[in-house]
Design a protein around this motif. Structure first.
Motif, PDB file in Angstrom:
ATOM      1  N   LEU A   1     -13.401  -5.152  -4.413  1.00  0.00           N
ATOM      2  CA  LEU A   1     -12.117  -4.522  -4.123  1.00  0.00           C
ATOM      3  C   LEU A   1     -11.321  -5.371  -3.143  1.00  0.00           C
ATOM      4  O   LEU A   1     -11.897  -6.125  -2.349  1.00  0.00           O
ATOM      5  CB  LEU A   1     -12.333  -3.129  -3.514  1.00  0.00           C
ATOM      6  CG  LEU A   1     -13.317  -2.201  -4.238  1.00  0.00           C
ATOM      7  CD1 LEU A   1     -13.538  -0.940  -3.411  1.00  0.00           C
ATOM      8  CD2 LEU A   1     -12.796  -1.850  -5.621  1.00  0.00           C
ATOM      9  N   ARG A   2     -10.002  -5.223  -3.193  1.00  0.00           N
ATOM     10  CA  ARG A   2      -9.179  -5.903  -2.186  1.00  0.00           C
ATOM     11  C   ARG A   2      -9.445  -5.276  -0.832  1.00  0.00           C
ATOM     12  O   ARG A   2      -9.813  -4.092  -0.731  1.00  0.00           O
ATOM     13  CB  ARG A   2      -7.704  -5.850  -2.563  1.00  0.00           C
ATOM     14  CG  ARG A   2      -7.086  -4.488  -2.530  1.00  0.00           C
ATOM     15  CD  ARG A   2      -5.573  -4.574  -2.760  1.00  0.00           C
ATOM     16  NE  ARG A   2      -5.262  -4.860  -4.158  1.00  0.00           N
ATOM     17  CZ  ARG A   2      -4.060  -5.228  -4.579  1.00  0.00           C
ATOM     18  NH1 ARG A   2      -3.073  -5.390  -3.720  1.00  0.00           N
ATOM     19  NH2 ARG A   2      -3.837  -5.440  -5.854  1.00  0.00           N
ATOM     20  N   ALA A   3      -9.251  -6.045   0.219  1.00  0.00           N
ATOM     21  CA  ALA A   3      -9.631  -5.612   1.568  1.00  0.00           C
ATOM     22  C   ALA A   3      -8.933  -4.343   2.009  1.00  0.00           C
ATOM     23  O   ALA A   3      -9.480  -3.552   2.781  1.00  0.00           O
ATOM     24  CB  ALA A   3      -9.354  -6.731   2.565  1.00  0.00           C
ATOM     25  N   THR A   4      -7.718  -4.119   1.508  1.00  0.00           N
ATOM     26  CA  THR A   4      -6.932  -2.957   1.956  1.00  0.00           C
ATOM     27  C   THR A   4      -7.196  -1.693   1.153  1.00  0.00           C
ATOM     28  O   THR A   4      -6.665  -0.630   1.474  1.00  0.00           O
ATOM     29  CB  THR A   4      -5.429  -3.288   1.876  1.00  0.00           C
ATOM     30  OG1 THR A   4      -5.113  -3.691   0.530  1.00  0.00           O
ATOM     31  CG2 THR A   4      -5.074  -4.424   2.839  1.00  0.00           C
ATOM     32  N   THR A   5      -8.011  -1.802   0.102  1.00  0.00           N
ATOM     33  CA  THR A   5      -8.280  -0.636  -0.743  1.00  0.00           C
ATOM     34  C   THR A   5      -9.069   0.408   0.034  1.00  0.00           C
ATOM     35  O   THR A   5     -10.053   0.084   0.707  1.00  0.00           O
ATOM     36  CB  THR A   5      -9.071  -1.038  -2.003  1.00  0.00           C
ATOM     37  OG1 THR A   5      -8.336  -2.032  -2.713  1.00  0.00           O
ATOM     38  CG2 THR A   5      -9.297   0.162  -2.913  1.00  0.00           C
ATOM     39  N   LYS A   6      -8.651   1.663  -0.071  1.00  0.00           N
ATOM     40  CA  LYS A   6      -9.338   2.743   0.638  1.00  0.00           C
ATOM     41  C   LYS A   6     -10.252   3.476  -0.341  1.00  0.00           C
ATOM     42  O   LYS A   6      -9.806   4.308  -1.119  1.00  0.00           O
ATOM     43  CB  LYS A   6      -8.336   3.711   1.261  1.00  0.00           C
ATOM     44  CG  LYS A   6      -7.438   3.071   2.316  1.00  0.00           C
ATOM     45  CD  LYS A   6      -6.557   4.096   2.997  1.00  0.00           C
ATOM     46  CE  LYS A   6      -5.628   3.451   4.002  1.00  0.00           C
ATOM     47  NZ  LYS A   6      -6.333   2.754   5.075  1.00  0.00           N
ATOM     48  N   VAL A   7     -11.517   3.111  -0.320  1.00  0.00           N
ATOM     49  CA  VAL A   7     -12.536   3.769  -1.140  1.00  0.00           C
ATOM     50  C   VAL A   7     -13.677   4.160  -0.212  1.00  0.00           C
ATOM     51  O   VAL A   7     -14.274   3.300   0.460  1.00  0.00           O
ATOM     52  CB  VAL A   7     -13.056   2.829  -2.256  1.00  0.00           C
ATOM     53  CG1 VAL A   7     -14.168   3.509  -3.048  1.00  0.00           C
ATOM     54  CG2 VAL A   7     -11.910   2.449  -3.199  1.00  0.00           C
TER      55      VAL A   7
END
Length: 614
Positions: free
Chosen positions: A69-75
């Protein structure tokens, strides 16, 4: 010689221009943070072989899918890896060279240096033999300078494509321990990745700290499954071959007196032949999968081609182009059975010149019927996977001779009224596999190389780097990793008396053949009559790196309904939403609706699963 590996190349102006091209990374691989989300535990695609695979791979079977995932993705369930200590990674080319392989090295090198400049990448010289002998070359920017976006495997070289015997596996482990490798990346096709899975399992059992990662690189296009959409090299091979085929089509249409029989590289599966047909529109293609499914004999195939030649002659067309996959010869039932007898005697130590006296009566009769040049080629020692040396068997010349004989017979009988039949034969294989890689293969290989670092940073072992949603622009590609053991199947079948094949009943990554019920084959059949009779030849031209055509992708890739990994992730997101909505305290109506919907879904899925097992 070892000293020849990694030396600077003398580049043409085009090669220099290509060496300056820098592939774009998808957002999920950009930056210095590795963020990974793990899915559910994986299972075998064929449940009937799950127990056998689990027994053979107790340490690496059932591992979860990994999504980067991209670093800013909130999972919520994702893991962020911010610390990147210096690591040492080895890479080995296994199997036949495939355009784009060098970019896997480049992508991995860039990822290592981006996350820690003190990390080291070692390339093993001379393929698996170099691995066993611990012959390495440290990969640097200077070493890579003249190999970026270039064809071939001459940066490191390659030899035989197996790491399989106990001695070979132990030598590989000894090399990894001696060199203190944190990771070993194996670049290759189905055989090489099967070996990678076994190596990973053995390392885990022996508590060897080296993690093993596989990369799907094969011009045959047969390392395809629910996790792997395409192979590095396939796009280039098909584009280069399609231009050659189209040139031949134009020549046939100009002279109007030749039939061209063209055999294409691709091993047992016919993916290359299918894709080249869809790109260049020759008159006819005979797929190994069709022949095998319909149990067509050599005489059936000859009749099929002769009937096509006769139908075209009735429209005053005495020319044509016919494509044949190199795996066709093994799909013909009587020839396959003959090959099994020959290979059995070769394994028993019988010399080639004595084998004809050892054959069964029916096999001997077929052998004596075949032209002398084919007999000699069938007697060649089989490959490491127990198959015939398909690239050396001139199936195109055999069929051209048989068709000519049958057409001459029909001419005498008065049933064929066209002009004299003239055949010209070609084998397109080596001409394409050393080509400059297409833009797609450059991008795809570089991204896979980057993904290998993310896999190692996440501490994963026995995984293959995957990129899905490939039909979309590269900034929308989804990167991840799947356990190689989840791609395995167990096939129980006989290969005649005393075959001794090492793959019988063993879990392996089997080559994916052309799906005769799939969308790509359906498209081919829809156009078969038009291609045969109308001469709608299409010339895609040479490889394009800029402008119109540069971003074109394989027809089969665009037609297929893919992105399995993306859909798994989407399904998990829906399940998470259900868990969020339906929890203790929700209303009776919400709970009843959820139960009703889930009951219907599970009933449907149970029926579909049971039908698949039958």
């Amino acid at each position: 010689m070892d000293s020849d590996y990694g030396v600077p190349r003398e580049l043409s102006d085009l090669q220099k221009n290509r060496s300056l091209y820098k592939p774009e990374l998808p957002p999920c691989l950009q930056g210095t943070t590795v963020r990974v989300e793990f899915g559910d535990a994986t299972a075998a695609a064929d449940p009937s072989g799950a127990n056998a695979i689990a027994r053979s791979f107790p340490h690496t079977y059932g591992q979860p899918l990994a999504h980067f995932l991209r670093a800013t993705t909130k999972v919520a369930k994702s893991q962020t890896i911010d610390e990147h200590p210096a690591v040492k990674v080895g890479l080995v080319f296994c199997g036949r060279q495939s355009p784009g392989g060098h970019n896997v090295v480049w992508g991995l090198h860039d990822a290592l240096k981006t996350h820690n400049p003190k990390s080291t990448l070692l390339g093993f010289l001379g393929g698996s033999d170099g691995l066993f002998a611990q012959k390495t070359l440290e990969i640097t920017d200077d070493v890579l300078a003249t190999y970026k976006n270039q064809g071939g495997y001459d940066l490191l070289g390659r030899t035989k494509d197996q790491i399989r015997t106990t001695e070979q596996v132990n030598s590989a482990m000894a090399a990894c321990k001696a060199l203190k490798l944190d990771g070993l990346v194996i670049v290759g096709g189905v055989t090489s990745n099967t070996d990678a899975a076994q190596l990973a399992e053995t390392f885990a059992e022996a508590k060897c700290s080296t993690k093993v990662v596989g990369v799907p690189v094969t011009l045959n296009g047969d390392l395809k499954n629910q996790f792997v959409e395409a192979n590095v090299g396939f796009d280039t091979i098909c584009k280069v071959n399609s231009q050659l085929i189209s040139n031949v089509c134009t020549d046939a249409l100009s002279a109007e007196k030749y039939y061209y029989f063209i055999r294409l590289m691709g091993r047992k599966a016919s993916h290359v032949a299918v894709e080249c047909t869809l790109q260049s529109h020759p008159n006819m293609v005979i797929l190994a999968e069709e022949v095998s499914a319909s149990k067509l004999t050599l005489f059936d195939i000859t009749k099929q081609i002769c009937d096509a030649v006769q139908a075209r002659a009735e429209q005053d067309k005495n020319h044509g182009v016919i494509l044949l996959p190199e795996g066709l010869i093994e799909s013909i039932p009587e020839v396959y059975a003959l090959l099994q007898e020959i290979h059995h005697h070769l394994r028993q130590g019988v010399s080639a010149d004595k084998i004809s006296t050892k054959l069964s009566p029916w096999a001997s009769a077929l052998f004596e019927f075949l032209p002398l040049f084919i007999r000699k080629q069938l007697l060649l020692h089989p490959e490491s996977d127990d198959s015939a040396q398909l690239s050396q068997i001139e199936t195109e010349k055999l069929l051209a001779e048989l068709v000519e004989a049958e057409i001459n017979k029909r001419l005498k009988e008065g049933t064929y009224k066209g002009k004299k039949f003239n055949a010209i034969c070609h084998f397109f294989g080596y001409q394409a596999r050393g080509s400059l890689p297409s833009k797609f293969d450059c991008d795809y290989a570089y991204v896979l190389g980057h993904s290998c670092y993310h896999i190692l940073a996440a501490g994963l072992n026995g995984y293959m780097a995957t990129v899905t949603n490939l039909k979309s622009p590269s900034n929308k590609w989804r990167c991840g990793a799947a356990p190689i053991s989840a791609m395995m199947t167990v096939k129980h079948y006989g290969r005649g008396s005393g075959s001794g094949s090492t793959t019988l009943g063993k879990p392996v990554v089997h080559p994916a053949t052309v799906d005769l019920r799939g969308k790509v084959y359906e498209l081919l059949r829809q156009n078969a009559t038009r291609f045969l009779m109308d001469d709608v030849y299409r010339n895609p031209g040479p490889l394009q790196f800029d402008g119109p055509g540069a971003d074109s992708k394989a027809v089969s890739l665009c037609v297929e309904d893919l992105d399995y990994m993306g859909r798994i992730k989407e399904l998990n997101e829906y399940l998470d939403k259900v868990r969020t909505i339906v929890k203790p305290g929700c209303s009776q109506d919400v709970l009843k609706a959820a139960l009703s919907a889930m009951s219907s879904v599970t009933d449907i899925l149970s029926v579909m699963t049971s039908q698949r097992l039958e």
